[in-house]
Motif scaffolding. Structure first.
Motif, PDB file in Angstrom:
ATOM      1  N   GLU A 121       0.833  -1.203   0.000  1.00  0.00           N
ATOM      2  CA  GLU A 121       0.000   0.000   0.000  1.00  0.00           C
ATOM      3  C   GLU A 121       0.867   1.252   0.000  1.00  0.00           C
ATOM      4  O   GLU A 121       0.611   2.214  -0.746  1.00  0.00           O
ATOM      5  N   ALA A 122       1.915   1.262   0.832  1.00  0.00           N
ATOM      6  CA  ALA A 122       2.802   2.424   0.901  1.00  0.00           C
ATOM      7  C   ALA A 122       3.517   2.653  -0.423  1.00  0.00           C
ATOM      8  O   ALA A 122       3.665   3.794  -0.874  1.00  0.00           O
ATOM      9  N   LEU A 123       3.957   1.577  -1.060  1.00  0.00           N
ATOM     10  CA  LEU A 123       4.677   1.713  -2.325  1.00  0.00           C
ATOM     11  C   LEU A 123       3.782   2.298  -3.409  1.00  0.00           C
ATOM     12  O   LEU A 123       4.199   3.185  -4.164  1.00  0.00           O
ATOM     13  N   ARG A 124       2.556   1.816  -3.489  1.00  0.00           N
ATOM     14  CA  ARG A 124       1.662   2.299  -4.542  1.00  0.00           C
ATOM     15  C   ARG A 124       1.173   3.714  -4.257  1.00  0.00           C
ATOM     16  O   ARG A 124       0.777   4.431  -5.172  1.00  0.00           O
ATOM     17  N   THR A 125       1.213   4.120  -2.986  1.00  0.00           N
ATOM     18  CA  THR A 125       0.812   5.478  -2.638  1.00  0.00           C
ATOM     19  C   THR A 125       1.893   6.489  -3.010  1.00  0.00           C
ATOM     20  O   THR A 125       1.594   7.586  -3.484  1.00  0.00           O
ATOM     21  N   HIS A 126       3.155   6.117  -2.817  1.00  0.00           N
ATOM     22  CA  HIS A 126       4.244   7.084  -2.953  1.00  0.00           C
ATOM     23  C   HIS A 126       5.072   6.927  -4.214  1.00  0.00           C
ATOM     24  O   HIS A 126       5.826   7.830  -4.571  1.00  0.00           O
ATOM     25  N   TYR A 127       4.960   5.793  -4.886  1.00  0.00           N
ATOM     26  CA  TYR A 127       5.747   5.576  -6.100  1.00  0.00           C
ATOM     27  C   TYR A 127       4.846   5.067  -7.217  1.00  0.00           C
ATOM     28  O   TYR A 127       3.758   4.543  -6.972  1.00  0.00           O
ATOM     29  N   ARG A 128       5.331   5.208  -8.431  1.00  0.00           N
ATOM     30  CA  ARG A 128       4.571   4.734  -9.585  1.00  0.00           C
ATOM     31  C   ARG A 128       4.813   3.229  -9.751  1.00  0.00           C
ATOM     32  O   ARG A 128       5.466   2.772 -10.699  1.00  0.00           O
ATOM     33  N   VAL A 129       4.304   2.469  -8.809  1.00  0.00           N
ATOM     34  CA  VAL A 129       4.363   1.008  -8.849  1.00  0.00           C
ATOM     35  C   VAL A 129       3.074   0.509  -9.487  1.00  0.00           C
ATOM     36  O   VAL A 129       1.983   0.975  -9.137  1.00  0.00           O
ATOM     37  N   THR A 130       3.201  -0.431 -10.411  1.00  0.00           N
ATOM     38  CA  THR A 130       2.018  -0.936 -11.091  1.00  0.00           C
ATOM     39  C   THR A 130       1.007  -1.488 -10.095  1.00  0.00           C
ATOM     40  O   THR A 130       1.366  -2.102  -9.089  1.00  0.00           O
TER      41      THR A 130
END
Length: 374
Positions: free
Chosen positions: A223-232
């Motif tokens: 959740e944190a990755l998709r919130t702060h980075y353009r992770v698919t």
């Protein structure tokens, strides 16, 4: 001076050498049978041995990255307990620094990528831990400004240091070189240790009444990755890699959460959570929780998950070789879960062995992650 400083190691080695020489030089003078002479001999022997053990321990720590600091060594990790407010528009991640990728020269981020040092706080678990995030060059290039990238979570062993994944195992540099050579897709790497509640080894288990480590990796971190980075945001866009304890965690989390992690790679992994002085009682008498943490039991009794696994070992030097061969056969028997392996002729449980396996592991991971960018 820090625990991993070369000056500290040099001082320890010099102290051991001087004490040894002093013992040889003073021994004849302390040969009398008086209490001061006996005390002097005992003191010199103890001091020399302590200095020698300190030098060996510091050298081993530098080679294997067991502890990152004095606070870490004594269970007082100062990087823990970071509080981040969760107000609208803010998420459970704070960037605290960035630097270029080692080995990329003085290149700008558009050419050499960037490594960010971040502090993570789990929204639901409240677990706090430091991490490093590698962003590939494409992340900063205008033609990729709306592109979402596949990502791999990379875990150390126990206790491990996240910086070792960058400086000793060279994950960012390897990912950059593979992408430049066309052997792997550009992907984001999130590098941290599984020891998110130091000094306890939680084995990525949701401990009853304790740290909810598995939930942190399965829910909060994605959740944190998709919130702060353009992770698919596609189900097949996230993978997980680890060595030793981190390898066990990677395999277990990929098996337990195939809808989150499309692939899991365990380098020198084991297949059942140990119970020892570092873990404490992980399961608190909960048989179901204990069984789920046993990958042998899970593969035999639970529906086969639709995920891909990679395991590694060595014919000479790794204690998990026989178990790894059995694990491969167990996974093959499921008929759905996919399994691959890297088996070296020789190689111990150390950084040098893992550096030999990481390029092929990243290629394997790249092939299994959805990188179409939406």
């Amino acid at each position: 001076m820090g625990l991993t400083s070369n000056k500290v190691l040099a001082l320890a080695v010099l102290s051991a050498v001087l004490l040894f020489a002093g013992t040889v030089w003073l021994w004849p003078r302390l040969a009398r049978r008086s209490w001061p002479a006996v005390g002097g001999r005992v003191g010199l022997l103890l001091a020399t041995q302590l200095a020698l053990f300190a030098a060996v321990g510091l050298a081993a720590n530098q080679a294997f990255g067991f502890y990152a600091s004095w606070a870490d060594l004594f269970g007082q990790e100062k990087d823990q307990g970071v509080v981040v407010d969760h107000t609208p528009g803010e998420g459970p991640l704070e960037v605290v620094g960035s630097r270029r990728v080692p080995g990329a020269g003085g290149a700008r981020p558009q050419a050499g990528g960037r490594i960010q040092q971040v502090d993570l706080v789990g929204r639901t678990t409240r677990i706090a831990t430091p991490a490093y995030v590698y962003l590939p060059p494409e992340y900063f290039q205008p033609r990729y400004r709306t592109h979402r990238f596949p990502a791999a979570v990379v875990l150390t062993g126990y206790p491990g240091t996240a910086s070792a994944l960058v400086e000793k195992l060279h994950y960012p540099r390897t990912a950059l070189e593979l992408a430049r050579a066309g052997r792997a897709k550009p992907m984001i790497l999130v590098m941290l240790r599984p020891t998110v509640a130091p000094p306890r080894d939680t084995e990525c288990v949701d401990i009853p009444g304790g740290p909810q480590t598995e939930s942190f990796f399965a829910k909060d971190l994605p959740e944190a990755l998709r919130t702060h980075y353009r992770v698919t945001e596609k189900p097949g866009g996230l993978g997980i890699i680890g060595n030793s304890t981190g390898g066990y965690c990677a395999l277990k989390i990929a098996l337990h959460h195939p809808g989150v992690y499309a692939a899991g790679a365990g380098l020198s992994a084991y297949y059942k959570a140990p119970i020892d002085a570092t873990t404490g009682d992980l399961f608190q008498g909960d048989k179901e929780l204990r069984d789920r943490a046993d990958l042998w039991w899970y593969l035999e009794h639970m529906p086969a998950p639709d995920t891909s696994l990679l395991v590694t070992s060595s014919k000479l030097g790794e204690s998990n070789y026989t178990d790894t061969l059995k694990f491969i056969e167990r996974v093959k028997d499921t008929g759905l879960t996919r399994i691959s392996s890297i088996i070296l002729e020789s190689g111990g449980h150390n950084f040098n062995t893992w550096r030999r396996e990481i390029p092929a592991t990243l290629e394997w991971m790249s092939e299994r992650l959805d990188g179409r960018g939406k």
